[in-house]
Design a protein around this motif. Sequence first.
Motif, mmCIF file in Angstrom:
data_model
loop_
_atom_site.group_PDB
_atom_site.id
_atom_site.type_symbol
_atom_site.label_atom_id
_atom_site.label_comp_id
_atom_site.label_asym_id
_atom_site.label_seq_id
_atom_site.Cartn_x
_atom_site.Cartn_y
_atom_site.Cartn_z
ATOM 1 N N ILE A 146 -1.694 -8.371 -3.485
ATOM 2 C CA ILE A 146 -1.772 -8.254 -2.033
ATOM 3 C C ILE A 146 -2.893 -9.130 -1.491
ATOM 4 O O ILE A 146 -2.718 -9.896 -0.547
ATOM 5 N N LEU A 147 -4.041 -9.053 -2.125
ATOM 6 C CA LEU A 147 -5.175 -9.842 -1.654
ATOM 7 C C LEU A 147 -4.932 -11.333 -1.792
ATOM 8 O O LEU A 147 -5.234 -12.102 -0.886
ATOM 9 N N ALA B 132 -7.774 -0.739 4.093
ATOM 10 C CA ALA B 132 -6.697 0.022 4.721
ATOM 11 C C ALA B 132 -5.353 -0.712 4.642
ATOM 12 O O ALA B 132 -4.310 -0.100 4.432
ATOM 13 N N ASP B 133 -5.399 -2.033 4.789
ATOM 14 C CA ASP B 133 -4.159 -2.805 4.691
ATOM 15 C C ASP B 133 -3.536 -2.632 3.315
ATOM 16 O O ASP B 133 -2.330 -2.431 3.180
ATOM 17 N N ILE B 134 -4.389 -2.741 2.300
ATOM 18 C CA ILE B 134 -3.892 -2.622 0.930
ATOM 19 C C ILE B 134 -3.313 -1.238 0.692
ATOM 20 O O ILE B 134 -2.246 -1.079 0.099
ATOM 21 N N GLN C 80 11.272 -0.430 5.269
ATOM 22 C CA GLN C 80 10.355 -1.573 5.352
ATOM 23 C C GLN C 80 9.232 -1.438 4.341
ATOM 24 O O GLN C 80 8.866 -2.383 3.653
ATOM 25 N N ARG C 81 8.693 -0.238 4.265
ATOM 26 C CA ARG C 81 7.589 -0.014 3.338
ATOM 27 C C ARG C 81 8.019 -0.228 1.898
ATOM 28 O O ARG C 81 7.295 -0.779 1.078
ATOM 29 N N LEU C 82 9.236 0.232 1.602
ATOM 30 C CA LEU C 82 9.730 0.070 0.239
ATOM 31 C C LEU C 82 9.920 -1.406 -0.101
ATOM 32 O O LEU C 82 9.550 -1.858 -1.184
ATOM 33 N N LEU C 83 10.497 -2.144 0.832
ATOM 34 C CA LEU C 83 10.715 -3.577 0.593
ATOM 35 C C LEU C 83 9.388 -4.295 0.418
ATOM 36 O O LEU C 83 9.220 -5.145 -0.446
ATOM 37 N N GLU C 84 8.434 -3.919 1.273
ATOM 38 C CA GLU C 84 7.123 -4.542 1.212
ATOM 39 C C GLU C 84 6.459 -4.262 -0.129
ATOM 40 O O GLU C 84 5.981 -5.174 -0.812
ATOM 41 N N TYR C 85 6.471 -3.000 -0.507
ATOM 42 C CA TYR C 85 5.825 -2.657 -1.764
ATOM 43 C C TYR C 85 6.506 -3.359 -2.923
ATOM 44 O O TYR C 85 5.865 -3.830 -3.865
ATOM 45 N N LYS C 86 7.813 -3.428 -2.853
ATOM 46 C CA LYS C 86 8.567 -4.047 -3.939
ATOM 47 C C LYS C 86 8.133 -5.497 -4.146
ATOM 48 O O LYS C 86 7.967 -5.956 -5.283
ATOM 49 N N ILE C 87 7.918 -6.197 -3.055
ATOM 50 C CA ILE C 87 7.482 -7.591 -3.151
ATOM 51 C C ILE C 87 6.180 -7.685 -3.922
ATOM 52 O O ILE C 87 6.037 -8.475 -4.861
ATOM 53 N N PHE C 88 5.222 -6.859 -3.526
ATOM 54 C CA PHE C 88 3.904 -6.972 -4.161
ATOM 55 C C PHE C 88 3.881 -6.386 -5.560
ATOM 56 O O PHE C 88 3.076 -6.788 -6.398
ATOM 57 N N THR D 149 6.311 -6.846 -7.613
ATOM 58 C CA THR D 149 6.802 -7.989 -8.382
ATOM 59 C C THR D 149 5.700 -9.024 -8.570
ATOM 60 O O THR D 149 5.481 -9.526 -9.673
ATOM 61 N N LEU D 150 5.011 -9.337 -7.467
ATOM 62 C CA LEU D 150 3.945 -10.336 -7.550
ATOM 63 C C LEU D 150 2.849 -9.873 -8.491
ATOM 64 O O LEU D 150 2.278 -10.664 -9.240
ATOM 65 N N GLY D 151 2.549 -8.575 -8.443
ATOM 66 C CA GLY D 151 1.537 -8.038 -9.346
ATOM 67 C C GLY D 151 1.938 -8.238 -10.795
ATOM 68 O O GLY D 151 1.127 -8.625 -11.635
ATOM 69 N N ALA D 152 3.204 -7.996 -11.086
ATOM 70 C CA ALA D 152 3.684 -8.173 -12.451
ATOM 71 C C ALA D 152 3.580 -9.641 -12.866
ATOM 72 O O ALA D 152 3.207 -9.963 -14.002
ATOM 73 N N GLN D 153 3.871 -10.528 -11.934
ATOM 74 C CA GLN D 153 3.765 -11.958 -12.254
ATOM 75 C C GLN D 153 2.319 -12.345 -12.530
ATOM 76 O O GLN D 153 2.029 -13.130 -13.437
#
Lengths: 194, 250
Positions: free
Chosen positions: A104-105, A114-116, B99-107, B109-113
């Motif tokens: 995220i960052l 809070a955003d995170i 929206q929240r689910l889609l958003e979290y899903k993106i990050f 995935t990015l976290g895993a990468q």
Amino acid sequence: MLDKELSPGLQEYLPIVEAILLAAPEPLSGERLGAILEVPTEQAAELLEYLRWQYDAQGRGFTVRRLAGGYRLQTRGEYAAYVSRLAQMRNPLLTTAALETLAILAYMQPCLRADIEKIRGVKTESTLRTLLERGLVEEVGRAEGPGRPILYGTTRRFLEYFGLADLRDLPAPPAEWQAYLAQKEAAPAAEQDD
Amino acid sequence: MSVAPYRIHLENFEGPLDLLLHLIKEGQLDILDVPISLVTEQYLAYLREMRRLDLDVASDFLVMAATLLQIKARLLLPKQSTALAEDEETDDPRQELTQRLLEYKIFKTLGAQLGELEQSAANYFARGWYEPLVTSESPPLPDGLDLQDLLAVLRRQAMQRTSAPPQEIKRASVTVGRLVRRILALVRRAGREINWREVFPGRPGRRELVSGFLALLELLRRRRIAVRQTELFGDILISIEESERGRPDA
């Protein structure tokens, strides 16, 4: 094997650059090297790139990697198994929570805690603290508004840690990314209704 | 269709969104058209199982449970006429969650990468890497000094302490009641308007100031004093209320 050409007059600097690279405790930028050698930055960069090519061509056990806006002499990945036997313990790999927070960052910085937390749906204070301690994250300022909350961003050590030359080297986000950004732009007002 | 207990593997979910994504994936559900009733039931089943195994359920999970139930309730209610409150989601109560689910899903995935990057980057070592990486960066001592010298200085300093002994932390000796009496007494004795600052000679602690302020408010409420300020954030001036003058000390 093709020989890479080095600009005239630079050959004599090669061993000096090697020595400096070996001694440098952190990534060396072209500017820094240029200042040390008293040559223009472009020539310093050329020397570094040449060494990189040379080590690859010669099949040496080490390589010059581009990290955090500079160059660093490191062992080749293929020999990690042997090299790692030098020490018993290593820094543990980051937790999933830490990786998500960093993701995220990295892509959205600067961010408030809070955003995170809003994106992850969980409290992130201790994760952030760990990342701060490990030097992967730092305070980059404060946001306007009540409480003047702290804004966070990634550090140069973050780039080094993940083997990135700079933020542009971050993995490309998934296909939904554009739609996601567009939707965020369109509805920032909705988020302030908390 | 409810979830049989044996199917619940308590993996380490990063949070309620992670759990929801898991349920959606396992059930091969459409993230853009989540069957709330089913998902809520499964979600709550997981929470119950966590509780049964005596695992700590983070408050964030409970908040999500409430959110799911709220969405479910809204879906069950008959559609409101548009003349009523302009809700953000008059269309689909699930929208924000999606929206929240889609958003979290993106990050996620990015976290895993990033995790993969971390692993491959960990194969490259720089010189001297096996010194402890997470060091506390203490500056090196200048030449000629060593630890013993520093300790000696510290010991000398400690013995020289002439400052006042540590103050005791007074517990509630400054009750609101006491300050009420103090303020009243001060105003009466002065026979004139007094300044708020006069209530606390010396340097009052935060607890005293807060108690004092509460005392002030209490007295105001009981109409025993009057206060005024000549300017914003200016000194607070306290005076006795007319009706108070003849009253006995209370």
